[in-house]
Scaffold this active site. Sequence first.
Site, PDB file in Angstrom:
ATOM      1  N   LYS A  13      -2.819  -7.426   5.043  1.00 36.63           N
ATOM      2  CA  LYS A  13      -2.942  -6.149   5.750  1.00 36.63           C
ATOM      3  C   LYS A  13      -4.205  -6.124   6.621  1.00 36.63           C
ATOM      4  O   LYS A  13      -4.153  -5.735   7.778  1.00 36.63           O
ATOM      5  CB  LYS A  13      -3.004  -4.975   4.748  1.00 36.63           C
ATOM      6  N   ARG A  87      -2.275   4.780  -1.345  1.00 38.49           N
ATOM      7  CA  ARG A  87      -1.895   3.907  -2.456  1.00 38.49           C
ATOM      8  C   ARG A  87      -1.204   4.677  -3.570  1.00 38.49           C
ATOM      9  O   ARG A  87      -0.810   4.083  -4.563  1.00 38.49           O
ATOM     10  CB  ARG A  87      -3.139   3.234  -3.030  1.00 38.49           C
ATOM     11  N   ARG A 126      -9.785 -16.842  -0.921  1.00 37.35           N
ATOM     12  CA  ARG A 126     -10.218 -16.031   0.220  1.00 37.35           C
ATOM     13  C   ARG A 126     -11.740 -15.886   0.312  1.00 37.35           C
ATOM     14  O   ARG A 126     -12.423 -15.695  -0.672  1.00 37.35           O
ATOM     15  CB  ARG A 126      -9.592 -14.643   0.095  1.00 37.35           C
ATOM     16  N   ARG A 160     -15.218 -11.630  -2.394  1.00 39.29           N
ATOM     17  CA  ARG A 160     -15.212 -10.320  -3.030  1.00 39.29           C
ATOM     18  C   ARG A 160     -15.314 -10.444  -4.544  1.00 39.29           C
ATOM     19  O   ARG A 160     -14.701 -11.325  -5.140  1.00 39.29           O
ATOM     20  CB  ARG A 160     -13.923  -9.577  -2.652  1.00 39.29           C
ATOM     21  N   ARG A 171      -4.966  -5.472 -10.234  1.00 34.47           N
ATOM     22  CA  ARG A 171      -4.662  -4.910  -8.902  1.00 34.47           C
ATOM     23  C   ARG A 171      -3.164  -4.978  -8.622  1.00 34.47           C
ATOM     24  O   ARG A 171      -2.589  -4.049  -8.047  1.00 34.47           O
ATOM     25  CB  ARG A 171      -5.446  -5.669  -7.827  1.00 34.47           C
TER      26      ARG A 171
HETATM   27  P1  AMP Z   1      -8.706  -3.333  -0.859  1.00 35.49           P
HETATM   28  O1  AMP Z   1      -9.851  -3.824  -0.053  1.00 35.49           O
HETATM   29  O2  AMP Z   1      -7.754  -2.482  -0.065  1.00 35.49           O
HETATM   30  O3  AMP Z   1      -8.015  -4.447  -1.608  1.00 35.49           O
HETATM   31  O4  AMP Z   1      -9.317  -2.356  -1.972  1.00 35.49           O
HETATM   32  C1  AMP Z   1     -10.246  -2.824  -2.925  1.00 35.49           C
HETATM   33  C2  AMP Z   1     -10.356  -1.836  -4.083  1.00 35.49           C
HETATM   34  O5  AMP Z   1     -10.828  -0.571  -3.592  1.00 35.49           O
HETATM   35  C3  AMP Z   1      -9.051  -1.509  -4.787  1.00 35.49           C
HETATM   36  O6  AMP Z   1      -8.707  -2.472  -5.777  1.00 35.49           O
HETATM   37  C4  AMP Z   1      -9.376  -0.134  -5.390  1.00 35.49           C
HETATM   38  O7  AMP Z   1     -10.237  -0.265  -6.505  1.00 35.49           O
HETATM   39  C5  AMP Z   1     -10.178   0.508  -4.276  1.00 35.49           C
HETATM   40  N1  AMP Z   1      -9.316   1.212  -3.287  1.00 35.49           N
HETATM   41  C6  AMP Z   1      -9.162   0.901  -1.967  1.00 35.49           C
HETATM   42  N2  AMP Z   1      -8.324   1.757  -1.366  1.00 35.49           N
HETATM   43  C7  AMP Z   1      -7.926   2.627  -2.317  1.00 35.49           C
HETATM   44  C8  AMP Z   1      -7.029   3.737  -2.322  1.00 35.49           C
HETATM   45  N3  AMP Z   1      -6.382   4.122  -1.209  1.00 35.49           N
HETATM   46  N4  AMP Z   1      -6.861   4.411  -3.493  1.00 35.49           N
HETATM   47  C9  AMP Z   1      -7.520   4.052  -4.615  1.00 35.49           C
HETATM   48  N5  AMP Z   1      -8.357   2.996  -4.681  1.00 35.49           N
HETATM   49  C10 AMP Z   1      -8.569   2.283  -3.549  1.00 35.49           C
END
Ligand code: AMP
Length: 214
Positions: A13, A87, A126, A160, A171
């Site tokens: 994404k 989400r 990654r 990360r 996740r």
């Molecule tokens: P991402 O970078 O999108 O993979 O997000 C990393 C982490 O941030 C996720 O595993 C969640 O802990 C938190 N996070 C990001 N976006 C959301 C969201 N829309 N709702 C809840 N938690 C989020």
Amino acid sequence: MNIILLGPPGAGKGTQARKLVDERNMIQLSTGDMLREAKTSGTEMGNKVAAVMERGELVTDEIVIGLIEEKLQGDHAGGFIFDGFPRTLAQADALADLLKSHGTQLDTVIAMEVNDDALVDRITARSTCGNCGEVYNDHTKPQPADGKCSNCGASDFKRRADDNEASLRTRLMEYYKKTSPLIGYYHAKGQLQWVAGLGEIDEVAGAISAVLDA
Ligand code: AMP
């Protein structure tokens, strides 16, 4: 045009959102990036969510909806790419309300299809450039041998904290339990479009463009 990129962690994404920003003058709104920034800058909210993120769980709807609400202020003619948001169904409803209150709406939801084995492989391999966010993969797109980012020349590569197998398992489970119902939600609204997410970056970008231009 306002779009959502929907898919499990590692679906690509962020990579595709960056391409759309370059090619279509759109604005990427990644709640994951916003939360990581809050964590790094040591804000109260950042400290509160750090452990939740490292475990791979979702942070509260209230926090992420608040972050998105802030970013929707102002005039953005090219439109938004929502990356990693919404989400949950509550976040999806909140997004519809927020867009409506700004006199706009969601146009398309791109669901990126990938299999779980590919996700584990992508995520554990990654890394990203800490300066510009360019994404690297140990197998398919290794960091340049001269140690400098091919996009911006910086030498600050990062992995990360949640890109490990234990956190990824959580996740993925969070995705299937709380986020995948959005597929049905947007399908019912007639807004869902599937794109195969497993191909080369440019191939996937071409498929997304074809959907957006249709
Ligand atoms: P991402 O970078 O999108 O993979 O997000 C990393 C982490 O941030 C996720 O595993 C969640 O802990 C938190 N996070 C990001 N976006 C959301 C969201 N829309 N709702 C809840 N938690 C989020």
